[in-house]
Each structure stands twice: as C-alpha cells, then as structure tokens.
Design an enzyme around this catalytic site. Structure first.
Site, short mmCIF file in Angstrom:
data_model
loop_
_atom_site.label_atom_id
_atom_site.label_comp_id
_atom_site.label_asym_id
_atom_site.label_seq_id
_atom_site.Cartn_x
_atom_site.Cartn_y
_atom_site.Cartn_z
N GLU A 1 -5.60 -4.89 10.30
CA GLU A 1 -4.54 -3.92 10.53
C GLU A 1 -4.82 -3.15 11.82
OE1 GLU A 1 -2.50 -2.81 6.57
OE2 GLU A 1 -4.12 -1.41 6.94
N GLU B 1 -6.92 4.89 7.43
CA GLU B 1 -6.71 6.32 7.14
C GLU B 1 -7.90 6.90 6.41
OE1 GLU B 1 -2.93 5.77 5.21
OE2 GLU B 1 -2.06 5.16 7.13
N LYS C 1 0.12 4.30 -0.31
CA LYS C 1 -0.51 5.51 0.26
C LYS C 1 -0.25 6.72 -0.67
CE LYS C 1 0.37 3.60 4.77
NZ LYS C 1 0.13 3.78 6.18
N SER D 1 3.35 -2.47 10.16
CA SER D 1 4.80 -2.54 10.35
C SER D 1 5.41 -3.90 9.98
CB SER D 1 5.16 -2.14 11.79
OG SER D 1 4.73 -0.82 12.05
N HIS E 1 -9.37 1.40 4.34
CA HIS E 1 -8.13 1.55 5.12
C HIS E 1 -8.43 2.48 6.30
CE1 HIS E 1 -4.05 2.64 6.21
NE2 HIS E 1 -3.66 1.54 5.59
N GLY F 1 2.45 2.05 10.51
CA GLY F 1 3.43 3.14 10.34
C GLY F 1 4.14 3.53 11.61
N ASN G 1 0.88 -1.17 0.00
CA ASN G 1 0.00 0.00 0.00
C ASN G 1 0.91 1.22 0.00
OD1 ASN G 1 -1.78 2.06 0.45
ND2 ASN G 1 -2.16 1.56 2.61
#
Ligand code: PEP
Length: 247
Positions: free
Chosen positions: A164, A96, A11, A210, A94, A170, A9
């Site tokens: 996730e 985000e 991003k 991660s 996702h 991250g 991904n």
C-alpha cells in the site's frame, strides 16, 4: 494458481448497527467463487458482524492485535480473544498504525509470530511515502519492512502481504498498474530470496490504495497482484462490484 483475496479495511468507521446493516446488504452479492472476501472491522463491530455473516463466505478480520497472551495491557486485544470472537484474519502494520501509533518492524514481527501461533492469518502492510518514492528508495524501503517483519518458512504460507503506497491511501491517487505490479513483483522476489521460489509463488500479495470498481479489474489482472486491500470503497454496498471484478 493463487486464489484472489479482496479485503475491506473499515478503519475507524461504522457503528455496530451500521456495520450489521452493511454486511447484511452485501452478503448475497459477494459470492465470487474465485475470491476470498474479508472484512477487517473495528473491534466493537466484530461480534455482531460475525453473527450477521454466519453461513456466508465472508471472513471477518480485525484491524489490530497485541502480541501478548493476556494481562495488564489496558485497551489491547489478544489473539485468543479475536479467535474466540470468530476472527480469521488481522491487518498488521497498516501505515496509519505505523505513523500514528509508532509501530515498528520489530513490534510487527512479534505480532506476526503471535497471531500465527493462534491460527490467525496476518495481512502485513508495507509501502512507501511519496518522499521515498521520489528519492528512488521504494524497493529498498519495502524490502526492509518485509524482511524485518517476516516469519519462518513453516509459517509464511499462512500469511498475506498488502503493498500500500502511502501516497495512494485515501487520496484517490491510485498507483498505475505498472507501479503496483513492479513493487508486488519485487516483493515476490524478496520472498524467493528469503525462502525459495516455490514458496514465493504461493504467497498472496495484495495491492491497496484507492482501489475502486473501475480500476480493480486491471490491477487484479497483473501477474503478481492477488487482490486488494480496500479502504473507502469497502464502506458501501458497491464494494460488491470490486469483489465481482471479473464478472
Ligand atoms: C487502506 O486503508 O488500506 C486503503 C487502501 O484505503 P483506500 O482504499 O481508501 O485508499
């Protein structure tokens, strides 16, 4: 035996020229016969990257999609546009997008149905915040995300789930293999309740948060973890080491 999926991904990273350079460097090194390799890339990179991976085993995915066919939805991309550009997968929900763009389970359900109508494989993301984990409500929360976003028995086998935990995305703070397996295994039981055991046994469930070349082999060896959704570590040529985790 479920085939592994390892998806990057990107991003909001990689200009078109950077993107082409990276996939050109990676394509000879990501030929693991046990793994489906997918790069989910920014919209503007899709066309040049699809061209750059032609003839390889790399699939290209989008990071988002809209749930209408066409029309006055400025800034959005339709499933038909993605398919025509060569996209086979799309990340749905996702954390985000849930957090910064207020995407609800209801909207994600519409997206799931719409992309499946067009033959695109959705990668549905789910996962809890640190606060939810500390309160002990991880499994209830993840179950709600799955149940509310999911699709019919006819469609379900064309989907992928990515667990996730938000606190591991991250941050360099990877979930322990036991934590990741616990939730991925639980998600499989949710599918068994929603559909049946045979269906649940076939759905591919990824871990994301991660993942890197040092922790991939242990994570992917867990009985209910069928690969990974990889953010930061998919932006470098070393991503090949994650794809080749079993060599
Ligand atoms: C992600 O963006 O889906 C992700 C898992 O990121 P990272 O690997 O950088 O934690």
């Amino acid at each position: 035996m479920r085939r592994k999926v390892i998806a990057g991904n990107w991003k909001m990273n990689m200009t078109p020229s950077q993107a082409v350079k990276l996939v050109t460097e990676l394509r000879p090194n990501v030929n693991n016969p046990d793994v489906d390799v997918v790069f989910c890339v920014p919209s503007i990179d899709i066309v040049p990257v699809v061209e750059a991976v032609k003839g390889s085993n790399i699939h290209i995915g989008a990071e988002n999609v809209y749930y209408q066919e066409k029309g006055a939805f400025t800034g959005e991309l339709s499933p038909e546009m993605l398919v025509d550009a060569g996209v086979s997968h799309v990340i749905i929900g996702h954390s985000e997008r849930r957090m910064y763009f207020n995407e609800s389970n209801t909207v994600l359900n519409l997206k799931m149905h719409k992309v499946l109508e067009h033959g695109i494989i959705p990668i549905l993301c789910c996962g809890e915040t640190l606060e939810q984990r500390e309160k002990g409500i991880t499994l209830d929360f993840v179950k709600e995300q799955i149940v509310e976003a999911y699709v019919t028995k006819e469609q379900v086998l064309h989907t992928i789930v990515a667990y996730e935990p938000i606190w591991a995305i991250g941050t360099g703070k990877v979930a322990t293999t036991a934590q990741a397996q616990e939730v991925c295994g639980f998600i499989r039981t949710v599918f068994e309740e929603l559909y049946d055991k045979e269906t649940a046994d076939q759905i591919r469930i990824l871990y994301g948060g991660s993942v890197n070349a040092s922790n991939a082999a242990e994570l992917f060896a867990q009985p209910d973890i069928d690969g990974g959704l990889v953010g930061g570590a998919s932006l470098k040529p070393d991503f090949a080491d994650i794809v080749n985790y079993n060599k």
